[in-house]
Scaffold this active site. Structure first.
Site, PDB file in Angstrom:
ATOM      1  N   HIS A   1       0.748  -1.422  -0.015  1.00  0.00           N
ATOM      2  CA  HIS A   1      -0.197   0.147   0.100  1.00  0.00           C
ATOM      3  C   HIS A   1       1.447   0.823  -0.139  1.00  0.00           C
ATOM      4  O   HIS A   1       0.847   1.922  -1.092  1.00  0.00           O
ATOM      5  CB  HIS A   1      -0.953   0.124   1.414  1.00  0.00           C
ATOM      6  N   GLY A   2       1.531   1.709   1.086  1.00  0.00           N
ATOM      7  CA  GLY A   2       2.450   2.127   0.736  1.00  0.00           C
ATOM      8  C   GLY A   2       2.791   3.464   1.658  1.00  0.00           C
ATOM      9  O   GLY A   2       2.847   4.691   2.554  1.00  0.00           O
ATOM     10  N   ASP A   3       1.211   3.879   2.235  1.00  0.00           N
ATOM     11  CA  ASP A   3       0.689   4.550   3.595  1.00  0.00           C
ATOM     12  C   ASP A   3      -0.530   4.523   4.223  1.00  0.00           C
ATOM     13  O   ASP A   3      -1.653   4.871   4.306  1.00  0.00           O
ATOM     14  CB  ASP A   3       0.632   5.875   2.604  1.00  0.00           C
ATOM     15  N   LEU A   4      -0.509   3.334   4.851  1.00  0.00           N
ATOM     16  CA  LEU A   4      -1.234   2.889   4.970  1.00  0.00           C
ATOM     17  C   LEU A   4      -1.534   2.645   6.679  1.00  0.00           C
ATOM     18  O   LEU A   4      -1.338   2.401   7.712  1.00  0.00           O
ATOM     19  CB  LEU A   4      -1.045   0.860   5.368  1.00  0.00           C
ATOM     20  N   HIS A   5      -1.796   4.288   7.043  1.00  0.00           N
ATOM     21  CA  HIS A   5      -2.106   4.204   8.411  1.00  0.00           C
ATOM     22  C   HIS A   5      -4.230   4.536   8.500  1.00  0.00           C
ATOM     23  O   HIS A   5      -4.503   4.191   7.644  1.00  0.00           O
ATOM     24  CB  HIS A   5      -1.822   6.168   9.343  1.00  0.00           C
TER      25      HIS A   5
END
Ligand SMILES: Nc1ncnc2c1ncn2[C@@H]1O[C@H](COP(=O)(O)OP(=O)(O)O)[C@@H](O)[C@H]1O
Ligand SMILES: [Mg+2]
Length: 310
Positions: free
Chosen positions: A192-196
């Site tokens: 995903h790369g920005d899984l906050h």
């Protein structure tokens, strides 16, 4: 014509300057053109994140959907590739894309995010499960996290030299070792790369679905690092910080079916990165204020606690 939210205008112009202002001026026209081309009618107040506006719409075939138009920045290029590869598995469905416009028509889900959930354990479990679902073989053509490893290492060394008096070298050494051992050669999973938690939304088709991916190829453990970093404020308020951090690593790793030491090491690296970022900004602009100093110190504390198994 849509009204672009005022806060979104402000962020974009602050970050992108004149080019941002020019794009904002075009944005209502871009949205109108896409609504017409894709046969959609507006259906609710315009939302936004840091880089995109999200317009709730309806279309005959799918019902509720959203039109997302992002600022034309290289970091936003591969978002539709991620959605296309997942085909709705763990993430919202992609109905249409216009890459030139940095625009997508997406399945609409609810507006509640995982960040609003109270229990820290459940947050880590849900994020881990989503990470697992998203870890499919990566399609060709996506940016590889492994290709960033050399740059990460260089940046770590450069920043560490600048703050040599304020940050223990062994924290940086551990992060560099992680970049070398885990960063340079990574699996070919879609990440995903920005899984906050703010990018995981409540849904009906599945309990939670991801939005806003970067679309990288690499180790899903990287996303574990993102989660840990964004839980910093929750850890800060915990009675037993060490326990809270390690429990989150364990719960995420188990749900994501990843090795917990691997997740812990990615998180240690990302915490060092965050702490160095904080130091760098304090040095450069000298007006970070007490909050930045506090968070920087805490990122450093997290990096320390993540050095060893809990
Ligand atoms: N598919 C969707 N369904 C419902 N709401 C959405 C959807 N995608 C985004 N949103 C809303 O818009 C906000 C910003 O979207 P996001 O894709 O994260 O934008 P950014 O890239 O700017 O961070 C989300 O936090 C959420 O509230
Ligand atoms: Mg977002």
């Amino acid at each position: 014509m849509i009204v672009v939210p005022e806060a979104f205008v402000r962020y974009t112009v602050e970050r992108e300057g004149a080019a941002g202002a020019a794009w904002i001026a075009e944005l209502p026209g871009i949205v109108d053109e896409l609504l017409e081309r894709w046969g959609c009618v507006p259906d609710g107040a315009v939302m936004h994140g840091g880089v995109g506006v999200v317009v709730p719409v309806r279309r005959r075939a799918e019902g509720p959907a959203v039109l997302k138009v992002s600022y034309p920045h290289p970091g936003n290029v591969h978002e539709p590739d991620g959605f296309a590869a997942w085909g709705g598995r763990g993430a919202v469905l992609l109905y249409e894309r216009d890459d030139e416009r940095f625009a997508m028509l997406l399945e609409r889900v609810r507006s509640t995010t995982l960040a609003e959930l109270e229990g820290g354990e459940e947050v880590a479990r849900v994020a881990g499960r989503i990470s697992r679902r998203l870890a499919v073989p990566a399609p060709p053509g996506l940016p590889r996290l492994a290709d960033q490893a050399e740059g990460w290492e260089e940046q770590l060394r450069k920043d560490a030299a600048q703050v040599a008096h304020s940050m223990p070298q062994r924290l940086v050494d551990a992060a560099v070792a992680t970049v070398r051992e885990l960063g340079r050669s990574q699996p070919h999973s879609l990440v995903h790369g920005d899984l906050h938690p703010g990018n995981i939304l409540r849904a009906d088709r599945e309990p939670w679905l991801a939005v806003d991916p970067k679309g990288y190829v690499g180790d899903p453990g990287y996303d574990g690092g993102t989660l840990l970093k964004t839980r910093a404020l929750a850890f800060l308020a915990a009675d037993d910080v060490r326990k809270a951090i390690h429990h989150t690593v364990d719960v995420f790793a188990e749900a994501a079916e990843l090795d917990r030491a691997r997740v812990r090491r990615w998180a240690q690296f990302r915490a060092v990165e965050g702490a160095l970022w904080g130091h760098r900004h304090r040095f450069r602009i000298a007006r970070g204020g007490a909050e930045l100093a506090r968070l920087t110190a805490f990122a450093e504390h997290m990096a320390e606690l993540l050095m060893e198994p809990g």
